[in-house]
Design a protein around this motif. Structure first.
Motif, PDB file in Angstrom:
ATOM      1  N   THR A  70      12.145 -15.253  -4.520  1.00 37.10           N
ATOM      2  CA  THR A  70      12.162 -13.956  -5.191  1.00 37.10           C
ATOM      3  C   THR A  70      10.746 -13.456  -5.436  1.00 37.10           C
ATOM      4  N   ALA A  71       9.855 -14.360  -5.834  1.00 35.66           N
ATOM      5  CA  ALA A  71       8.470 -13.971  -6.095  1.00 35.66           C
ATOM      6  C   ALA A  71       7.796 -13.437  -4.833  1.00 35.66           C
ATOM      7  N   GLN A  72       8.094 -14.043  -3.693  1.00 34.50           N
ATOM      8  CA  GLN A  72       7.515 -13.557  -2.443  1.00 34.50           C
ATOM      9  C   GLN A  72       8.041 -12.161  -2.101  1.00 34.50           C
ATOM     10  N   GLY A  73       9.302 -11.912  -2.388  1.00 30.95           N
ATOM     11  CA  GLY A  73       9.850 -10.583  -2.168  1.00 30.95           C
ATOM     12  C   GLY A  73       9.173  -9.540  -3.030  1.00 30.95           C
ATOM     13  N   ILE A  74       8.920  -9.887  -4.291  1.00 30.09           N
ATOM     14  CA  ILE A  74       8.213  -8.965  -5.179  1.00 30.09           C
ATOM     15  C   ILE A  74       6.784  -8.761  -4.676  1.00 30.09           C
ATOM     16  N   GLY A  75       6.191  -9.810  -4.101  1.00 30.19           N
ATOM     17  CA  GLY A  75       4.863  -9.668  -3.510  1.00 30.19           C
ATOM     18  C   GLY A  75       4.860  -8.684  -2.353  1.00 30.19           C
ATOM     19  N   LEU A  76       5.931  -8.691  -1.545  1.00 33.01           N
ATOM     20  CA  LEU A  76       6.038  -7.722  -0.458  1.00 33.01           C
ATOM     21  C   LEU A  76       6.130  -6.300  -1.002  1.00 33.01           C
ATOM     22  N   ALA A  77       6.858  -6.135  -2.102  1.00 32.38           N
ATOM     23  CA  ALA A  77       6.942  -4.820  -2.726  1.00 32.38           C
ATOM     24  C   ALA A  77       5.580  -4.378  -3.249  1.00 32.38           C
ATOM     25  N   ALA A  78       4.827  -5.327  -3.809  1.00 33.63           N
ATOM     26  CA  ALA A  78       3.479  -5.001  -4.286  1.00 33.63           C
ATOM     27  C   ALA A  78       2.578  -4.580  -3.129  1.00 33.63           C
ATOM     28  N   GLY A  79       2.733  -5.250  -1.990  1.00 33.75           N
ATOM     29  CA  GLY A  79       1.952  -4.862  -0.814  1.00 33.75           C
ATOM     30  C   GLY A  79       2.288  -3.458  -0.350  1.00 33.75           C
ATOM     31  N   ALA A  80       3.576  -3.118  -0.382  1.00 38.04           N
ATOM     32  CA  ALA A  80       3.985  -1.763  -0.009  1.00 38.04           C
ATOM     33  C   ALA A  80       3.384  -0.745  -0.965  1.00 38.04           C
ATOM     34  N   HIS A  81       3.319  -1.089  -2.230  1.00 40.43           N
ATOM     35  CA  HIS A  81       2.737  -0.189  -3.223  1.00 40.43           C
ATOM     36  C   HIS A  81       1.246   0.020  -2.956  1.00 40.43           C
ATOM     37  N   LEU A  82       0.547  -1.033  -2.565  1.00 35.17           N
ATOM     38  CA  LEU A  82      -0.877  -0.904  -2.252  1.00 35.17           C
ATOM     39  C   LEU A  82      -1.092  -0.025  -1.025  1.00 35.17           C
ATOM     40  N   VAL A  83      -0.224  -0.170  -0.029  1.00 41.07           N
ATOM     41  CA  VAL A  83      -0.329   0.668   1.170  1.00 41.07           C
ATOM     42  C   VAL A  83      -0.176   2.141   0.823  1.00 41.07           C
ATOM     43  N   SER A  84       0.646   2.434  -0.177  1.00 44.94           N
ATOM     44  CA  SER A  84       0.915   3.831  -0.520  1.00 44.94           C
ATOM     45  C   SER A  84      -0.327   4.582  -0.975  1.00 44.94           C
ATOM     46  N   MET A  85      -1.346   3.851  -1.425  1.00 50.25           N
ATOM     47  CA  MET A  85      -2.574   4.538  -1.844  1.00 50.25           C
ATOM     48  C   MET A  85      -3.178   5.323  -0.686  1.00 50.25           C
ATOM     49  N   ALA A  86      -3.058   4.792   0.521  1.00 49.07           N
ATOM     50  CA  ALA A  86      -3.569   5.504   1.691  1.00 49.07           C
ATOM     51  C   ALA A  86      -2.819   6.805   1.903  1.00 49.07           C
ATOM     52  N   GLY A  87      -1.526   6.828   1.561  1.00 49.99           N
ATOM     53  CA  GLY A  87      -0.744   8.042   1.707  1.00 49.99           C
ATOM     54  C   GLY A  87      -1.259   9.169   0.839  1.00 49.99           C
ATOM     55  N   SER A  88      -1.639   8.861  -0.376  1.00 50.33           N
ATOM     56  CA  SER A  88      -2.171   9.891  -1.267  1.00 50.33           C
ATOM     57  C   SER A  88      -3.484  10.459  -0.731  1.00 50.33           C
TER      58      SER A  88
END
Length: 216
Positions: A70-88
């Protein structure tokens, strides 16, 4: 304080033209371009805050089914959130070149397509799900800065602060409610559209992610 101390004060001419607070709010509420922009920002926050709230739970459940923790899955979500900064960053820069409205429409349509697709992808390979989640996060936030810039383009500087306060109340108010509504929709779908197969339990347009069992 150090950052604020370096800001220049308002020019005297602008300061003397400042609105009384109540009048500024009243004029903003009657300003159709300003309220249209604020409503668009509220719709943007509705989607974005729901995505941010539910993405970690969805990725945690998908990771558990894919042999990860579960922790690794949440880590993947955190990575997706970091990628979103490029979108802004990309969205704001693109709006300077191609215009505010085209970029907002493109980003909104792209994130809408992702929204209708992402919840049905729990059984795809985890690397593909994580990549799609990152792309979804990028599209969802790409027009965030553009909404702010567009509002500044149409509102007089003398009541820009009032306009942004109205926009913030509408946007963050919608963003505060949407994760709760999405949860209600998930519960309603589970109770009304339960179907077996397709690699898991599907409930209409809202998949059951097994959160009641995991969290209960």
């Amino acid at each position: 304080m150090a950052a604020l101390s370096r800001m220049r004060p308002d020019e005297p001419q602008r300061a003397t033209q400042a609105y009384p607070v109540i009048q500024a709010l009243r004029d903003t509420l009657q300003d159709k371009p300003a309220m249209t922009g604020s409503a668009a920002y509220a719709a943007h926050c509705w989607e974005l805050m729901a995505l941010w709230a539910w993405l970690p739970a969805f990725m945690a459940f998908a990771a558990k089914g894919g042999g990860m923790s579960t922790a690794q899955g949440i880590g993947l979500a955190a990575g997706a959130h970091l990628v979103s900064m490029a979108g802004s960053l990309l969205g704001g820069a693109a709006s300077d070149r191609f215009g505010r409205a085209p970029v907002m429409l493109l980003a909104s349509c792209a994130s809408l397509l992702c929204s209708f697709s992402f919840g049905w992808m729990e059984k795809v390979p985890l690397w593909l799900l994580a990549g799609f989640g990152a792309w979804y996060s990028l599209c969802a936030i790409a027009d965030s800065s553009v909404h702010s810039t567009a509002l500044a383009d149409v509102v007089p500087a003398s009541r820009l602060g009032a306009a942004f306060s109205v926009r913030s109340v509408m946007g963050f108010g919608a963003g505060a409610v949407s994760p709760w509504v999405f949860g209600l929709a998930s519960d309603w779908g589970q109770s009304h559209f339960r179907r077996q197969g397709l690699g898991g339990r599907w409930h209409g347009a809202v998949p059951d992610w097994g959160l009641s069992q995991d969290l209960g």
